[in-house]
Enzyme design. Structure first.
Site, PDB file in Angstrom:
ATOM      1  N   GLN A  62       0.810  -1.218   0.000  1.00 20.27           N
ATOM      2  CA  GLN A  62       0.000   0.000   0.000  1.00 20.27           C
ATOM      3  C   GLN A  62       0.845   1.271   0.000  1.00 20.27           C
ATOM      4  O   GLN A  62       0.296   2.375  -0.078  1.00 20.27           O
ATOM      5  CB  GLN A  62      -0.937   0.002   1.210  1.00 20.27           C
ATOM      6  CG  GLN A  62      -0.239   0.094   2.557  1.00 20.27           C
ATOM      7  CD  GLN A  62      -1.186  -0.146   3.712  1.00 20.27           C
ATOM      8  OE1 GLN A  62      -1.587  -1.283   3.977  1.00 20.27           O
ATOM      9  NE2 GLN A  62      -1.557   0.921   4.408  1.00 20.27           N
ATOM     10  N   CYS A  68      -5.126   0.264   3.824  1.00 19.93           N
ATOM     11  CA  CYS A  68      -5.075  -1.136   4.239  1.00 19.93           C
ATOM     12  C   CYS A  68      -6.403  -1.848   4.071  1.00 19.93           C
ATOM     13  O   CYS A  68      -6.458  -2.997   3.631  1.00 19.93           O
ATOM     14  CB  CYS A  68      -4.604  -1.239   5.686  1.00 19.93           C
ATOM     15  SG  CYS A  68      -5.662  -0.346   6.869  1.00 19.93           S
ATOM     16  N   HIS A 362      -5.533  -1.135  11.670  1.00 21.67           N
ATOM     17  CA  HIS A 362      -5.036  -1.755  10.444  1.00 21.67           C
ATOM     18  C   HIS A 362      -5.920  -2.928  10.056  1.00 21.67           C
ATOM     19  O   HIS A 362      -6.451  -3.636  10.922  1.00 21.67           O
ATOM     20  CB  HIS A 362      -3.601  -2.235  10.670  1.00 21.67           C
ATOM     21  CG  HIS A 362      -2.882  -2.652   9.423  1.00 21.67           C
ATOM     22  ND1 HIS A 362      -2.796  -1.859   8.301  1.00 21.67           N
ATOM     23  CD2 HIS A 362      -2.196  -3.791   9.126  1.00 21.67           C
ATOM     24  CE1 HIS A 362      -2.078  -2.478   7.368  1.00 21.67           C
ATOM     25  NE2 HIS A 362      -1.718  -3.653   7.843  1.00 21.67           N
ATOM     26  N   ASN A 384      -0.324  -9.508   4.818  1.00 25.78           N
ATOM     27  CA  ASN A 384      -0.287  -8.067   5.028  1.00 25.78           C
ATOM     28  C   ASN A 384      -0.115  -7.349   3.689  1.00 25.78           C
ATOM     29  O   ASN A 384       0.097  -7.990   2.643  1.00 25.78           O
ATOM     30  CB  ASN A 384       0.841  -7.696   5.992  1.00 25.78           C
ATOM     31  CG  ASN A 384       0.612  -6.349   6.659  1.00 25.78           C
ATOM     32  OD1 ASN A 384      -0.349  -5.640   6.367  1.00 25.78           O
ATOM     33  ND2 ASN A 384       1.508  -5.980   7.557  1.00 25.78           N
TER      34      ASN A 384
END
Length: 445
Positions: A62, A68, A362, A384
């Site tokens: 990102q 996110c 997040h 992630n």
């Protein structure tokens, strides 16, 4: 009572009397609190092997943005696209959804200003609205509204630009202008302008926001042709298709069947009820944000059921707590603060929420879980969106206890949730204040 020399002398004497303090002081001064407190045994507790895994694509990044929640949602959706297109990996355009999110948030903000024209300028609600009208963050249901209205496109159709990957300046420009627009609307209201006149002015304001977004992020496609190669290396083409139809055909989600579960064990949020957050949204006409608050075990069981069914799970957490970022480990015992600092945290999960020590910061994706012989989770495999330099090439490992303490939200299909909890959707939805910590993920910058 103030701090006097006598008290400071006592503090110094007590500190110097403990020789261990001198060693710890030197270590922290050299490497910092976390590295000095790291429990190396945490590496042994996380072998990064998982008994159940879903498919996933290549790790995404990102960059310098707070997208996110978008990355996590699109990384969840792409698994179905990879299957339908017979591809090893695939990536959606996060710039495409960012464009529409910024425009819709600007509209949502201006509508909220119109709805609060009679509030004092220094009221808490107006101050909250002005704080961050087009921040990067968002909630699951906010993204669901974007997907339903605008669909999605492959990354090659609307690639990244400087400002999609570096949103700070863009957000600053838009925020400043929207505050100016808010001032204009409120001043015009005081001067006697009708609501119809103010609404017309709002459309002119939105056009300015649109022009900035096109210049910074590029024009959004109304339709496109997509070419790619499948797993066998065969050239494939999808001719002229709209983003909405691409999402329907190559993801195929029934967005109405996806439900957001919450674990907020505070007295003000009884389990078994549905909640929303006032003045929090993106697409104005989309269904309001909605969560069902349930015990943490319900989140775990629903996530495990989804993973076993090869479906990755979007989730929102407080990522900074006990995180070993380089190693990609999220463990409640990552750091021995009680040994280096003298005390660790003494707050419960509910107390951390009530006293502003924790909130959603997040969003990521569960793509696996390691179950023991009794089927109970030991560790969770996390995808992630910070690139491959952190974790194990972008993959993180979360202990089950960390899940309990610092994970707050998941989005799963209704079929993985017991009916007794779904009945919450049949009751009146409880509206939380705009500054409630459960809406914090939408304020991520």
């Amino acid at each position: 009572m103030g701090i006097d020399n006598e008290l400071l002398t006592e503090f110094k004497a007590r500190f110097d009397a403990n020789s261990t303090n001198q060693v710890i002081k030197g270590a922290i001064a050299k490497v910092g609190i976390d590295d000095a407190s790291l429990d190396n045994n945490v590496l042994r507790r996380h072998p990064f092997e998982f008994s159940n895994e879903t498919k996933r694509g290549a790790i995404t990044n990102q960059q310098s943005s707070g997208r996110c929640w978008m990355f996590a949602a699109l990384n969840t959706a792409r698994v179905d696209t990879m299957e339908k297109l017979d591809m090893d990996s695939f990536e959606f355009s996060q710039n495409y959804t960012l464009f529409w999110d910024k425009l819709e948030k600007a509209n949502y903000f201006l509508d909220s200003i119109l709805e609060t024209l009679d509030e004092p300028q220094n009221s808490r609600i107006v101050s909250h609205l002005l704080m961050d009208p087009v921040q990067d963050g968002g909630q699951w249901d906010m993204f669901s509204g974007l997907l339903e209205k605008y669909g999605a496109v492959p990354k090659s159709v609307m690639p990244e630009t400087f400002h999609s990957s570096n949103t700070r300046k863009l957000n600053s420009v838009l925020t400043s202008k929207l505050r100016e627009f808010a001032c204009q609307l409120r001043e015009d209201h005081k001067a006697g302008s009708s609501l119809n006149e103010l609404t017309e002015n709002k459309e002119t304001m939105l056009y300015f926001i649109y022009t900035v977004l096109v210049k910074a992020l590029g024009e959004v496609p109304e339709s496109f042709t997509y070419t790619y190669r499948n797993k066998e290396g065969e050239y494939c083409r999808i001719n002229e298709i709209t983003p909405q139809n691409f999402f329907k055909e190559y993801v195929g989600w029934d967005l109405t069947s996806l439900v957001s579960l919450l674990n907020a064990p505070t007295e003000d949020k009884p389990f078994g009820r549905a909640y929303t957050v006032k003045y929090l949204g993106t697409v104005k006409e989309a269904k309001p944000i909605q969560y069902i608050n349930v015990p943490i075990q319900v989140l775990k069981e629903a996530a495990v059921a989804s993973i076993k069914d090869a479906q990755p799970v979007w989730f929102g957490c407080d990522v900074g707590k006990m995180l070993v970022r380089d190693s990609g480990i999220m463990d409640e015992h990552s750091y021995n603060y009680e040994l280096t600092l003298g005390e660790g945290s003494g707050l419960t999960k509910a107390q951390r929420l009530d006293y502003s020590d924790s909130l959603l910061t997040h969003a990521m994706v569960f793509v696996g879980v390691d179950l023991d012989e009794q089927g109970q989770p030991l560790t969770w495999k996390v995808e992630n969106s910070w690139g491959e330099k952190s974790g194990k090439k972008g993959i993180y490992s979360m202990s089950d206890k960390w899940f309990e303490e610092f994970n707050y939200q998941i989005a799963v299909d209704k079929k993985y949730i017991p009916e007794k909890w779904l009945k919450a959707l049949e009751q009146p939805v409880i509206a939380l204040e705009p500054w409630d910590p459960m809406g914090a993920l939408a304020l991520v910058k």
